[in-house]
Design a protein around this motif. Sequence first.
Motif, PDB file in Angstrom:
ATOM      1  N   UNK A 273       0.829  -1.203   0.000  1.00 48.61           N
ATOM      2  CA  UNK A 273       0.000   0.000   0.000  1.00 48.61           C
ATOM      3  C   UNK A 273       0.867   1.259   0.000  1.00 48.61           C
ATOM      4  N   UNK A 274       1.941   1.221   0.772  1.00 49.15           N
ATOM      5  CA  UNK A 274       2.866   2.367   0.796  1.00 49.15           C
ATOM      6  C   UNK A 274       3.476   2.574  -0.581  1.00 49.15           C
TER       7      UNK A 274
ATOM      8  N   UNK B 198       3.054   5.897  -2.982  1.00 48.27           N
ATOM      9  CA  UNK B 198       4.230   6.639  -3.422  1.00 48.27           C
ATOM     10  C   UNK B 198       4.359   6.635  -4.939  1.00 48.27           C
ATOM     11  N   UNK B 199       3.890   5.562  -5.580  1.00 48.67           N
ATOM     12  CA  UNK B 199       3.878   5.549  -7.043  1.00 48.67           C
ATOM     13  C   UNK B 199       2.878   6.562  -7.573  1.00 48.67           C
TER      14      UNK B 199
ATOM     15  N   UNK C 175       4.340  -2.301  -8.764  1.00 51.98           N
ATOM     16  CA  UNK C 175       3.968  -0.936  -9.159  1.00 51.98           C
ATOM     17  C   UNK C 175       4.824  -0.401 -10.305  1.00 51.98           C
ATOM     18  N   UNK C 176       5.567  -1.283 -10.973  1.00 56.09           N
ATOM     19  CA  UNK C 176       6.259  -0.856 -12.188  1.00 56.09           C
ATOM     20  C   UNK C 176       5.252  -0.514 -13.260  1.00 56.09           C
TER      21      UNK C 176
ATOM     22  N   UNK D 106      -4.980   3.444  -3.467  1.00 56.84           N
ATOM     23  CA  UNK D 106      -3.865   4.227  -2.938  1.00 56.84           C
ATOM     24  C   UNK D 106      -3.349   5.227  -3.985  1.00 56.84           C
ATOM     25  N   UNK D 107      -3.226   4.778  -5.218  1.00 54.38           N
ATOM     26  CA  UNK D 107      -2.769   5.675  -6.283  1.00 54.38           C
ATOM     27  C   UNK D 107      -3.751   6.829  -6.453  1.00 54.38           C
ATOM     28  N   UNK D 108      -5.047   6.514  -6.443  1.00 56.04           N
ATOM     29  CA  UNK D 108      -6.062   7.555  -6.615  1.00 56.04           C
ATOM     30  C   UNK D 108      -6.003   8.579  -5.494  1.00 56.04           C
TER      31      UNK D 108
END
Length: 264
Positions: free
Chosen positions: A47-48, A52-53, A223-224, A82-84
């Motif tokens: 999630x972190x 951060x991504x 998350x790449x 998380x990205x949103x």
Amino acid sequence: MESAKANTNGHQNVIVMRHGDRADYCEPLWDLTAVRPWDPPLVHDGKVRAFQTGQRIRSQVGFPIHRVIVSPFLRCIQTAAEVAAALSAVNLDDNAMSSKDVPSIDNSKLKLAIEFGLCEILSTVAIKSEVAPKDGKFDFKISDLQDMFPEGTVDINVDMACKELPQWGESVEGFKERHVNTLKVLADKYPSENLLLVTHWGGVGSILYKYFKDATKYFVDYCGFIELRRQVSKNNETEEFEVVNSHGVAFRENKVPIHGPVIT
């Protein structure tokens, strides 16, 4: 965030991203007690990393994201959430580690939707037979998954590119074709918007194989992602996509980055 109608520079940008760190790979005994052992969540570090991504995308890619479209697997749903949160933060704190650290969020312009066409390959290539559903049926409660997205972001009016999940035993070639077709359908549906597609390692690879001919053997970190861009005319006529950048994606043999630095 800019509105979708503001994307008038003549290009459409699409980011295709792998999910964050999954529980069963980080905790080898996780699936022994899991109710859905074929659908692991993210661990905390995942999630972190996802948040951060999102920060990286917001600050570095040079274009706004208008729409996030997601595989129904839980690890992808949590990654997208998380990205949103990072993309929608009104006053983004560079030291924030997750969505819990962002008290002020504007979700009025970012839209999220679930897409069956972005799901994992439904075969023993990716899912061990001992953890797969015995009847071969993968059940996803879409409304429950949508509840995990930040409030106000769900686009309930979107029709999926793939109306149904693939059948168990899907071929690798069928999986690759599905991802390429899903990308095209979604991009053509929203030519004036920049998209972020959250999928799996193989999904990122399928798009690489299609639009970056040298990517025969590759590594995709958690998350790449790869960035694609194409020309869009005023009457929505489009050119072919090309891979213009990547983060956390490299050739497997010597970890040479494909158009960008590797996230470690």
